[in-house]
Design a protein around this motif. Sequence first.
Motif, mmCIF file in Angstrom:
data_model
loop_
_atom_site.group_PDB
_atom_site.id
_atom_site.type_symbol
_atom_site.label_atom_id
_atom_site.label_comp_id
_atom_site.label_asym_id
_atom_site.label_seq_id
_atom_site.Cartn_x
_atom_site.Cartn_y
_atom_site.Cartn_z
ATOM 1 N N ASP A 1 0.809 -1.223 0.000
ATOM 2 C CA ASP A 1 0.000 0.000 0.000
ATOM 3 C C ASP A 1 0.843 1.274 0.000
ATOM 4 N N ILE B 1 -0.611 4.314 -1.804
ATOM 5 C CA ILE B 1 -1.879 4.724 -1.193
ATOM 6 C C ILE B 1 -1.614 5.483 0.096
ATOM 7 N N ALA C 1 -2.873 -0.275 -5.335
ATOM 8 C CA ALA C 1 -1.892 -1.042 -4.587
ATOM 9 C C ALA C 1 -0.836 -1.590 -5.554
#
Length: 304
Positions: free
Chosen positions: A227, A230, A238
């Motif tokens: 991640d 993100i 991802a």
Amino acid sequence: MLVRVLGSAAGGGFPQWNCNCPNCDGLRRGSIRATARTQSSIAVSANGVDWLLVNASPDVLTQLRAAPALQPARAIRDSGIAAVLLMDAQIDHVTGLLMLRERSTPLPLMATPEVLSDLSDGLPLTRVLSHYCGVAPLPLALDAPQAVPGLPGVTVLALPLPSKPPPYSPFRERPRRGDNIGLLLANPQTGRRLFYAPGLGEVSDAVLATMRGCDVVLVDGTFWTEDEMIRMGLSRKAAAEMGHLPQSGAGGMIAQLDRLPSGVRKVLIHINNTNPILRDDAPERAELTAHGIEVAFDGMEIAF
């Protein structure tokens, strides 16, 4: 046989021109221990004079200036690049082709039929180059050894890897076998082998078996965590959605490389600007070292 790492970063390079993540900002300010990197590409030679360029990054001119061996200067205009091989049709691997347009003869271009189709349709680089040097397409077969014209002693084996083609491709949502490959290189004199896969989203049994039979693996080092982008607010995707296997976590690249025999040299390439392993003194870099994993850098040379 020799592999020279021309560029070791992922798309955008390091630092990325518009990024102010801790790594990029720190490198610009000189507040972290790290080295700038251009976008990923390697060159392969069996004799040190004639070279196979694997991927043509947007940074290719900078990379060639930093690699005098690729300019043997045998004529008023010359290049050691005998052919180019593309791993996929991603922008950061193909747009450097435009910078090679001053050739006096068509550029030998090895790629799968799927990649060649994207470069004549979705991103028509081959059509653009037809107005300059032109290209001599050399369709790359899958799962079969293939000699490289103009490069005696260099044989390549392309292995299909699961991945989506680029966003501009008409086949973006209909991936084809051949959109992305791993490359197996063998030295016919020594029998030693190197596996190159800068875009590796998963390690299948077949890929693992290939890597286990190699002396060197030069593989995807894009992200540290699944991640990463993100968490930093840089993307909604991802790592897996982008076609990359992160280093950390259960089943990550570290865990996969730990499954290889102890004598295999393990090197990460295609490192994203957000990845903490770019910092020489980061704990993540120390973790890689503890697992016997190296981090590629521009100018690195690997003999096998």
